[in-house]
Write a protein that holds these residues in place. Structure first.
Motif, PDB file in Angstrom:
ATOM      1  N   HIS A 141       1.110  -1.716  -0.066  1.00 14.23           N
ATOM      2  CA  HIS A 141      -0.402  -0.325   0.375  1.00 14.23           C
ATOM      3  C   HIS A 141       0.522   1.532  -0.130  1.00 14.23           C
ATOM      4  O   HIS A 141       0.819   1.965  -0.411  1.00 14.23           O
ATOM      5  N   LEU A 142       1.999   1.450   0.873  1.00 13.29           N
ATOM      6  CA  LEU A 142       2.634   2.362   0.387  1.00 13.29           C
ATOM      7  C   LEU A 142       3.253   2.695  -0.396  1.00 13.29           C
ATOM      8  O   LEU A 142       3.382   4.194  -1.337  1.00 13.29           O
ATOM      9  N   GLU A 143       3.996   2.073  -0.770  1.00 12.79           N
ATOM     10  CA  GLU A 143       4.570   1.833  -2.194  1.00 12.79           C
ATOM     11  C   GLU A 143       3.805   2.379  -3.149  1.00 12.79           C
ATOM     12  O   GLU A 143       3.455   3.304  -3.777  1.00 12.79           O
ATOM     13  N   SER A 144       2.553   1.435  -3.423  1.00 17.93           N
ATOM     14  CA  SER A 144       1.854   1.848  -4.444  1.00 17.93           C
ATOM     15  C   SER A 144       1.885   3.874  -3.941  1.00 17.93           C
ATOM     16  O   SER A 144       0.536   4.626  -5.502  1.00 17.93           O
ATOM     17  N   ASN A 145       0.975   4.400  -2.418  1.00 18.38           N
ATOM     18  CA  ASN A 145       0.543   5.517  -2.819  1.00 18.38           C
ATOM     19  C   ASN A 145       1.243   6.381  -3.058  1.00 18.38           C
ATOM     20  O   ASN A 145       1.139   8.007  -3.352  1.00 18.38           O
ATOM     21  N   VAL A 146       3.162   6.013  -2.785  1.00 21.01           N
ATOM     22  CA  VAL A 146       3.896   6.709  -3.044  1.00 21.01           C
ATOM     23  C   VAL A 146       4.111   6.944  -4.861  1.00 21.01           C
ATOM     24  O   VAL A 146       4.210   7.943  -5.242  1.00 21.01           O
ATOM     25  N   ALA A 147       3.577   6.178  -5.214  1.00 25.72           N
ATOM     26  CA  ALA A 147       3.779   6.059  -6.518  1.00 25.72           C
ATOM     27  C   ALA A 147       2.578   6.760  -7.263  1.00 25.72           C
ATOM     28  O   ALA A 147       2.792   7.787  -8.398  1.00 25.72           O
ATOM     29  N   MET A 148       1.336   7.217  -6.494  1.00 25.52           N
ATOM     30  CA  MET A 148       0.076   7.836  -6.809  1.00 25.52           C
ATOM     31  C   MET A 148       0.383   9.443  -6.418  1.00 25.52           C
ATOM     32  O   MET A 148       0.554   9.790  -7.719  1.00 25.52           O
ATOM     33  N   ALA A 149       1.113   8.980  -5.686  1.00 25.01           N
ATOM     34  CA  ALA A 149       1.157  10.877  -5.388  1.00 25.01           C
ATOM     35  C   ALA A 149       2.671  11.419  -6.555  1.00 25.01           C
ATOM     36  O   ALA A 149       2.807  12.056  -6.263  1.00 25.01           O
ATOM     37  N   THR A 150       3.275  10.767  -5.892  1.00 24.33           N
ATOM     38  CA  THR A 150       4.459  10.807  -7.252  1.00 24.33           C
ATOM     39  C   THR A 150       3.896  11.727  -8.508  1.00 24.33           C
ATOM     40  O   THR A 150       4.524  12.568  -9.128  1.00 24.33           O
ATOM     41  N   LYS A 151       2.739  11.345  -9.068  1.00 28.57           N
ATOM     42  CA  LYS A 151       2.286  11.525 -10.366  1.00 28.57           C
ATOM     43  C   LYS A 151       1.838  13.296  -9.699  1.00 28.57           C
ATOM     44  O   LYS A 151       0.912  13.688 -10.577  1.00 28.57           O
ATOM     45  N   GLY A 152       1.614  13.583  -8.643  1.00 31.20           N
ATOM     46  CA  GLY A 152       0.962  14.929  -8.274  1.00 31.20           C
ATOM     47  C   GLY A 152       0.437  15.462  -8.715  1.00 31.20           C
ATOM     48  O   GLY A 152      -1.146  14.221  -9.101  1.00 31.20           O
ATOM     49  N   PRO A 153      -0.006  16.109  -8.328  1.00 28.29           N
ATOM     50  CA  PRO A 153      -2.023  16.975  -8.657  1.00 28.29           C
ATOM     51  C   PRO A 153      -2.599  15.859  -9.936  1.00 28.29           C
ATOM     52  O   PRO A 153      -2.351  15.864 -10.827  1.00 28.29           O
ATOM     53  N   LEU A 154      -3.852  16.601 -10.145  1.00 30.11           N
ATOM     54  CA  LEU A 154      -4.819  16.069 -11.119  1.00 30.11           C
ATOM     55  C   LEU A 154      -4.780  17.097 -11.845  1.00 30.11           C
ATOM     56  O   LEU A 154      -4.224  18.043 -11.618  1.00 30.11           O
ATOM     57  N   PRO A 155      -5.334  16.552 -13.161  1.00 27.30           N
ATOM     58  CA  PRO A 155      -4.777  18.265 -14.342  1.00 27.30           C
ATOM     59  C   PRO A 155      -6.125  18.929 -13.750  1.00 27.30           C
ATOM     60  O   PRO A 155      -6.761  18.356 -13.142  1.00 27.30           O
ATOM     61  N   PRO A 156      -5.384  20.083 -13.909  1.00 26.69           N
ATOM     62  CA  PRO A 156      -6.268  21.320 -13.510  1.00 26.69           C
ATOM     63  C   PRO A 156      -8.492  20.657 -13.764  1.00 26.69           C
ATOM     64  O   PRO A 156      -8.797  21.006 -13.063  1.00 26.69           O
ATOM     65  N   ASP A 157      -8.387  20.637 -15.369  1.00 30.70           N
ATOM     66  CA  ASP A 157      -9.641  20.802 -15.818  1.00 30.70           C
ATOM     67  C   ASP A 157     -10.105  19.503 -15.455  1.00 30.70           C
ATOM     68  O   ASP A 157     -11.364  19.149 -15.071  1.00 30.70           O
ATOM     69  N   VAL A 158      -9.236  18.421 -14.678  1.00 30.43           N
ATOM     70  CA  VAL A 158     -10.523  17.257 -14.303  1.00 30.43           C
ATOM     71  C   VAL A 158     -11.072  17.497 -12.505  1.00 30.43           C
ATOM     72  O   VAL A 158     -11.540  17.479 -12.412  1.00 30.43           O
ATOM     73  N   TYR A 159     -10.168  18.402 -12.297  1.00 35.20           N
ATOM     74  CA  TYR A 159      -9.906  18.884 -10.729  1.00 35.20           C
ATOM     75  C   TYR A 159     -11.281  19.171 -10.516  1.00 35.20           C
ATOM     76  O   TYR A 159     -12.131  19.187  -9.800  1.00 35.20           O
ATOM     77  N   GLU A 160     -10.946  20.550 -11.558  1.00 33.62           N
ATOM     78  CA  GLU A 160     -12.172  21.267 -11.695  1.00 33.62           C
ATOM     79  C   GLU A 160     -13.613  20.971 -12.258  1.00 33.62           C
ATOM     80  O   GLU A 160     -14.884  21.132 -11.371  1.00 33.62           O
ATOM     81  N   GLU A 161     -13.584  20.426 -12.950  1.00 35.00           N
ATOM     82  CA  GLU A 161     -14.850  18.757 -13.256  1.00 35.00           C
ATOM     83  C   GLU A 161     -15.357  18.116 -12.193  1.00 35.00           C
ATOM     84  O   GLU A 161     -15.986  18.101 -11.793  1.00 35.00           O
ATOM     85  N   ALA A 162     -14.291  17.611 -11.277  1.00 39.91           N
ATOM     86  CA  ALA A 162     -14.612  16.582 -10.689  1.00 39.91           C
ATOM     87  C   ALA A 162     -15.247  17.457  -8.609  1.00 39.91           C
ATOM     88  O   ALA A 162     -16.215  16.659  -8.736  1.00 39.91           O
ATOM     89  N   LYS A 163     -14.582  18.196  -8.966  1.00 48.88           N
ATOM     90  CA  LYS A 163     -15.310  19.223  -7.881  1.00 48.88           C
ATOM     91  C   LYS A 163     -16.941  19.912  -8.052  1.00 48.88           C
ATOM     92  O   LYS A 163     -17.978  19.968  -7.296  1.00 48.88           O
ATOM     93  N   ARG A 164     -17.314  20.127  -9.512  1.00 54.50           N
ATOM     94  CA  ARG A 164     -18.226  20.592 -10.196  1.00 54.50           C
ATOM     95  C   ARG A 164     -18.910  19.151 -10.129  1.00 54.50           C
ATOM     96  O   ARG A 164     -20.320  19.654  -8.956  1.00 54.50           O
ATOM     97  N   ARG A 165     -19.202  17.870  -9.833  1.00 58.34           N
ATOM     98  CA  ARG A 165     -19.775  16.976  -9.842  1.00 58.34           C
ATOM     99  C   ARG A 165     -20.835  16.495  -8.646  1.00 58.34           C
ATOM    100  O   ARG A 165     -20.528  15.883  -8.417  1.00 58.34           O
ATOM    101  N   LEU A 166     -19.383  16.739  -7.639  1.00 62.18           N
ATOM    102  CA  LEU A 166     -18.847  16.042  -6.096  1.00 62.18           C
ATOM    103  C   LEU A 166     -19.591  16.808  -5.398  1.00 62.18           C
ATOM    104  O   LEU A 166     -19.563  18.090  -5.347  1.00 62.18           O
ATOM    105  N   PRO A 167     -21.058  16.233  -4.361  1.00 58.06           N
ATOM    106  CA  PRO A 167     -21.012  17.873  -3.427  1.00 58.06           C
ATOM    107  C   PRO A 167     -19.691  17.805  -2.378  1.00 58.06           C
ATOM    108  O   PRO A 167     -18.795  17.356  -1.990  1.00 58.06           O
ATOM    109  N   GLY A 168     -19.881  18.817  -1.798  1.00 53.54           N
ATOM    110  CA  GLY A 168     -19.704  19.283  -0.817  1.00 53.54           C
ATOM    111  C   GLY A 168     -18.921  21.451  -1.409  1.00 53.54           C
ATOM    112  O   GLY A 168     -18.550  21.140  -2.230  1.00 53.54           O
ATOM    113  N   GLY A 169     -18.029  21.192  -0.683  1.00 49.90           N
ATOM    114  CA  GLY A 169     -17.376  22.370  -1.022  1.00 49.90           C
ATOM    115  C   GLY A 169     -17.687  23.431  -0.262  1.00 49.90           C
ATOM    116  O   GLY A 169     -17.619  24.893  -1.305  1.00 49.90           O
TER     117      GLY A 169
END
Length: 169
Positions: A141-169
């Protein structure tokens, strides 16, 4: 904290050099007041793609100069293949995280990512984030989490679309 002198004592200890930084773990409804006090150097706040209720307060704390350490940034592993939503993030009811995910149609945004990768990278996309706590129960799990985190944030357009679709914020 104010009525029993806790804040004054903590500030005095910092001023005396006995402690370097003041931090607290907080959540709604009191977190807003704690940020407004202006005495804390860092806040530990719950946040993830399926638990966005504190999103604006994370931004407010960061804008005030405080560090933000997110807890639950991987939603307790709920979206992972092995947990398959069986463990809800702290503070959400049974099935609520999965319902938010499904109602938002987030599967459509994955573009080859696993649900866990999307969730972790969503958390890392918040501009007010200093760091996140991601618990692991196995080295894999640790190795997988580090590999995922190393990819950095989501592309800005994907992040904004996810925020638009998900409740909260």
């Amino acid at each position: 904290m104010e009525t029993d002198g806790t804040i004054e004592e903590m500030v005095a200890l910092r001023d005396e050099g006995k402690i370097r930084f003041l931090g607290m773990s907080g959540l709604l409804p009191n977190l807003q007041e704690h940020i407004a006090m202006g005495v804390f150097d860092v806040f530990q706040i719950p946040y993830s793609a399926v638990q966005r209720e504190h999103e604006e307060l994370i931004a407010r704390a960061a804008q005030g100069g405080a560090g933000v350490l997110v807890r639950g940034g991987a939603a307790r592993g709920a979206p992972s293949e092995d947990k398959a939503w069986s463990v809800p993030p702290i503070g959400l009811g049974e099935g609520e995280a999965r319902q938010r995910w499904e109602d938002g149609g987030i599967e459509d945004l994955l573009d080859g990512m696993s649900r866990m990768e999307f969730t972790l990278r969503f958390t890392l996309s918040h501009p007010g984030l200093s760091s996140t706590i991601v618990g692991t129960s196995r080295i894999a799990h640790l190795e997988s989490n580090v590999a995922m985190a190393t990819k950095g944030p989501l592309p800005p357009d994907v992040y904004e679309e996810a925020k638009r679709r998900l409740p909260g914020g």
